[in-house]
Every structure is written in C-alpha cells, then in structure tokens.
Scaffold this motif. Structure first.
Motif, PDB file in Angstrom:
ATOM      1  N   ASN A 132       0.819  -1.212   0.000  1.00 30.08           N
ATOM      2  CA  ASN A 132       0.000   0.000   0.000  1.00 30.08           C
ATOM      3  C   ASN A 132       0.853   1.261   0.000  1.00 30.08           C
ATOM      4  OD1 ASN A 132      -2.439  -1.380  -0.034  1.00 30.08           O
ATOM      5  ND2 ASN A 132      -2.612  -1.445   2.183  1.00 30.08           N
ATOM      6  N   PHE A 133       1.933   1.264   0.780  1.00 32.83           N
ATOM      7  CA  PHE A 133       2.804   2.433   0.797  1.00 32.83           C
ATOM      8  C   PHE A 133       3.541   2.572  -0.539  1.00 32.83           C
ATOM      9  CE2 PHE A 133       6.876   4.533   2.262  1.00 32.83           C
ATOM     10  CZ  PHE A 133       6.314   5.797   2.342  1.00 32.83           C
ATOM     11  N   TYR A 134       3.923   1.458  -1.134  1.00 30.09           N
ATOM     12  CA  TYR A 134       4.539   1.477  -2.473  1.00 30.09           C
ATOM     13  C   TYR A 134       3.592   2.130  -3.483  1.00 30.09           C
ATOM     14  CZ  TYR A 134       6.283  -0.385  -6.935  1.00 30.09           C
ATOM     15  OH  TYR A 134       6.721  -0.517  -8.229  1.00 30.09           O
ATOM     16  N   ASN A 135       2.321   1.755  -3.468  1.00 27.99           N
ATOM     17  CA  ASN A 135       1.343   2.339  -4.387  1.00 27.99           C
ATOM     18  C   ASN A 135       1.163   3.833  -4.122  1.00 27.99           C
ATOM     19  OD1 ASN A 135       0.896  -0.151  -5.621  1.00 27.99           O
ATOM     20  ND2 ASN A 135      -0.810  -0.671  -4.267  1.00 27.99           N
ATOM     21  N   TYR A 136       1.180   4.222  -2.852  1.00 31.45           N
ATOM     22  CA  TYR A 136       1.060   5.635  -2.476  1.00 31.45           C
ATOM     23  C   TYR A 136       2.227   6.436  -3.047  1.00 31.45           C
ATOM     24  CZ  TYR A 136       1.307   9.659   0.739  1.00 31.45           C
ATOM     25  OH  TYR A 136       1.417  10.912   1.290  1.00 31.45           O
TER      26      TYR A 136
ATOM     27  N   ILE B 210       2.466   9.617  -5.885  1.00 30.40           N
ATOM     28  CA  ILE B 210       3.182  10.875  -5.684  1.00 30.40           C
ATOM     29  C   ILE B 210       4.159  11.126  -6.826  1.00 30.40           C
ATOM     30  CG2 ILE B 210       4.903  12.013  -4.220  1.00 30.40           C
ATOM     31  CD1 ILE B 210       3.478  10.940  -1.818  1.00 30.40           C
ATOM     32  N   LEU B 211       4.853  10.084  -7.256  1.00 32.84           N
ATOM     33  CA  LEU B 211       5.791  10.215  -8.372  1.00 32.84           C
ATOM     34  C   LEU B 211       5.088  10.659  -9.646  1.00 32.84           C
ATOM     35  CD1 LEU B 211       8.202   7.168  -8.043  1.00 32.84           C
ATOM     36  CD2 LEU B 211       8.778   9.579  -7.892  1.00 32.84           C
TER      37      LEU B 211
ATOM     38  N   SER C  64       8.080  12.601 -11.025  1.00 36.64           N
ATOM     39  CA  SER C  64       9.146  11.700 -10.555  1.00 36.64           C
ATOM     40  C   SER C  64      10.014  12.291  -9.453  1.00 36.64           C
ATOM     41  CB  SER C  64      10.038  11.262 -11.720  1.00 36.64           C
ATOM     42  OG  SER C  64       9.292  10.516 -12.653  1.00 36.64           O
ATOM     43  N   ASN C  65       9.604  13.405  -8.866  1.00 36.77           N
ATOM     44  CA  ASN C  65      10.319  13.960  -7.721  1.00 36.77           C
ATOM     45  C   ASN C  65       9.339  14.110  -6.570  1.00 36.77           C
ATOM     46  OD1 ASN C  65      11.707  15.389  -5.788  1.00 36.77           O
ATOM     47  ND2 ASN C  65      12.556  16.890  -7.216  1.00 36.77           N
ATOM     48  N   PRO C  66       9.436  13.270  -5.529  1.00 38.44           N
ATOM     49  CA  PRO C  66       8.449  13.294  -4.445  1.00 38.44           C
ATOM     50  C   PRO C  66       8.478  14.574  -3.633  1.00 38.44           C
ATOM     51  CG  PRO C  66      10.311  11.941  -3.825  1.00 38.44           C
ATOM     52  CD  PRO C  66      10.504  12.296  -5.277  1.00 38.44           C
ATOM     53  N   PHE C  67       9.537  15.405  -3.814  1.00 43.91           N
ATOM     54  CA  PHE C  67       9.642  16.635  -3.038  1.00 43.91           C
ATOM     55  C   PHE C  67       9.138  17.848  -3.814  1.00 43.91           C
ATOM     56  CE2 PHE C  67      12.765  13.594  -1.562  1.00 43.91           C
ATOM     57  CZ  PHE C  67      12.497  13.554  -0.208  1.00 43.91           C
ATOM     58  N   ASN C  68       8.718  17.646  -5.082  1.00 40.21           N
ATOM     59  CA  ASN C  68       8.054  18.709  -5.816  1.00 40.21           C
ATOM     60  C   ASN C  68       6.641  18.902  -5.282  1.00 40.21           C
ATOM     61  OD1 ASN C  68      10.114  19.392  -7.535  1.00 40.21           O
ATOM     62  ND2 ASN C  68       9.436  18.077  -9.204  1.00 40.21           N
ATOM     63  N   THR C  69       6.047  20.040  -5.620  1.00 45.81           N
ATOM     64  CA  THR C  69       4.665  20.284  -5.230  1.00 45.81           C
ATOM     65  C   THR C  69       3.729  19.544  -6.167  1.00 45.81           C
ATOM     66  OG1 THR C  69       5.246  22.470  -4.395  1.00 45.81           O
ATOM     67  CG2 THR C  69       2.926  22.052  -4.835  1.00 45.81           C
TER      68      THR C  69
ATOM     69  N   ILE D 288      -2.513  14.035  -2.498  1.00 48.16           N
ATOM     70  CA  ILE D 288      -2.525  12.581  -2.588  1.00 48.16           C
ATOM     71  C   ILE D 288      -2.968  12.039  -1.230  1.00 48.16           C
ATOM     72  CG2 ILE D 288      -1.211  10.517  -3.111  1.00 48.16           C
ATOM     73  CD1 ILE D 288      -1.452  12.439  -5.445  1.00 48.16           C
ATOM     74  N   ARG D 289      -4.045  11.298  -1.234  1.00 48.38           N
ATOM     75  CA  ARG D 289      -4.595  10.800   0.018  1.00 48.38           C
ATOM     76  C   ARG D 289      -3.843   9.568   0.497  1.00 48.38           C
ATOM     77  NH1 ARG D 289     -10.995  10.600   1.451  1.00 48.38           N
ATOM     78  NH2 ARG D 289     -10.816   9.768   3.567  1.00 48.38           N
TER      79      ARG D 289
END
Length: 279
Positions: free
Chosen positions: A224-228, A232-233, A238-243, A248-249
């Motif tokens: 589940n965390f992998y899918n989350y 986000i990507l 492809s940058n999880p730290f971008n806005t 994303i719930r």
C-alpha cells in the motif's frame, strides 16, 4: 537620401531596437506573484516508524504540521496533540511532545509483521491509521563503477545488491544521501521480475566524485505504501519533493469525517543503513 540622413535614420532605428530589447529583457526578468486562492489548511502527519537492524528501535518520532500557502517558506507546527500507537496485542506506546510539532516515544517495541494502529487527537479532530511492520533484506554488497557519458566525463555509479525472498511479495524504498544533494535520491522497487533473485539499486550524479561519502538507507515497505509513493511520483514528475498538482490521500483518516482526512502516510519499516566512501 544623403549619407548623413541615412546614418541618422540608422542610429534612430538602432536606438529604438535597443530600447525595445531592454524593455523585453526587463519584462522577462520581472517576478510575477499570483494571487492564489488559499483553501483550508489540512493537518499533515509524518508518521514513519523506522527500525534500523542494528538498533533496538525504541526511539521513534512523529511530526505534525499544517499545510502552508504556496509562497510560504515555513509550515505551522501543530502543538498540543495526543499521539499514540497501539500494536495488535493491545500494548500502547505514547508519543510526548518534545518541541512544537515533534512527538517522541522512547520505549517503542518493534516486532516484524505485527500490526500497529496510529491514533492522533489534534485540533479537535481524531485521526487513525493502520499498517504492518515490514521487513527489509540485508545489503549483500556495495560497489562502484564508471559509466561512459558522451556529454562529458564518465560518471561514477554506486550500486547496492540485496537478495529478495522467494516466498513472498516484496517492496522496497532506498534513500541515497550525500553533501551535495538538497534532498535524498531515492528508488522504489518491487520483485515483480526478480522474485527470489538478487536485486540491484543504483545512484549516479555528475557531482558524485571520489572521496564523497554516501549514506544509504534501504527499507522494506508495504504494498500500500509502495502504491502511495507511485501516485506521488506520477503527480510530481518523478520527484516526491516537488509540489503535487493535487493532494494525494494516504492512509490517515478522520474517524468522524471521511472527507476531512490528514495528509501523510503511517508506515512501519525495517531498514538497513550503511555508508560508502567513493573511491
């Protein structure tokens, strides 16, 4: 038209073109601040239980804050929350606030494959989340090599290798951090094509040079965390730290109002941590 008139016309034309160029350049460099609509600030709960294999895992932290407007450079910390985690045997671990928005537990008991539930009471709202503590594979070896680069000097590549268990479906999250990175470089992976075999994760950068020290944190994560993280990507290029263009719930829900969920994801990961000095 005589020569003097021609030169005078040419000078005026050049002056006009120069003025237009300056005006265009000035307009291109002008910073435009948009009057963006600000919605209701959601609570953000950063709840990662990270158990390194070489530690007892007793000290864990959870951070609680609120969403900030787009142009803000800081976030509001949420104080006064009640935070606890309970395992499937009914044992409760209390997280006490040590500084604004930071909640710490010093007697957590991490047990692989055990179920845990997060409970947060913050600003009159009740949030819960449920997850299992997921194991990580040991890192077998860390290697480096040079990769040809047609656009410049050959690139140094750092690789880690780990064995995937054959009797289960596995998912992984690996962080690479070093002094020239503002944010970690990370890889999420699964064993769809490597079940029961050795898996390799790689990191490279033009600033990765001999003498640089790279810290590696290799986690086992839930499906589940992998899918989350995949969502986000996709949403942030492809940058999880971008806005992200939208919220994303995660798995943290308001027990009284399903539409007023908290942002963030409650996850419990076993991890292998090591460092490598580039040669």
């Amino acid at each position: 038209m005589n020569k003097a008139a021609k030169n005078n016309f040419k000078s005026k034309a050049l002056a006009l073109l120069s003025l237009l160029f300056v005006l265009m350049s000035s307009s291109c460099e002008e910073v435009v601040t948009l009057d963006l609509e600000t919605g209701k600030a959601k609570i953000v709960i950063d709840a990662e239980i990270l158990w390194n294999k070489d530690t007892d895992g007793k000290t864990q932290t959870i951070k609680i804050s609120k969403m900030a407007p787009y142009y803000n450079t800081s976030t509001t910390k949420v104080s006064g929350a009640q935070v606890r985690v309970q395992n499937s045997e009914g044992v409760t671990f209390t997280f006490a606030e040590t500084e604004p928005g930071l909640y710490v537990c010093n007697d957590f008991a991490a047990v692989l494959n055990m179920d845990y539930t997060l409970f947060v009471e913050a600003e009159g709202k009740s949030f819960t989340a449920f997850e299992k503590l997921t194991s990580a594979s040991l890192i077998n070896k860390v290697e480096q090599r040079y990769m040809p680069d047609v656009s410049g000097p050959d690139l140094l590549v750092l690789s880690i290798f780990y064995n995937d268990p054959a009797d289960q479906e596995n998912f992984y999250l690996t962080y690479f951090t070093t002094d020239f990175l503002k944010i970690p470089y990370y890889i999420i992976s699964n064993d769809n094509f490597y079940n029961g075999n050795e898996i390799k994760d790689e990191f490279s950068d033009v600033d990765l040079k001999p003498g640089k020290i790279v810290k590696i944190v290799h986690r086992g994560i839930s499906k589940n965390f992998y899918n989350y993280m995949n969502l986000i990507l996709e949403a942030s290029g492809s940058n999880p730290f971008n806005t992200s263009p939208g919220n994303i719930r995660g798995n943290i829900v308001n027990s009284k109002d399903n539409n007023d969920y908290a942002l963030g994801y409650f996850r419990l990961c076993e991890a292998v941590t090591t460092s490598y000095t580039m040669k």
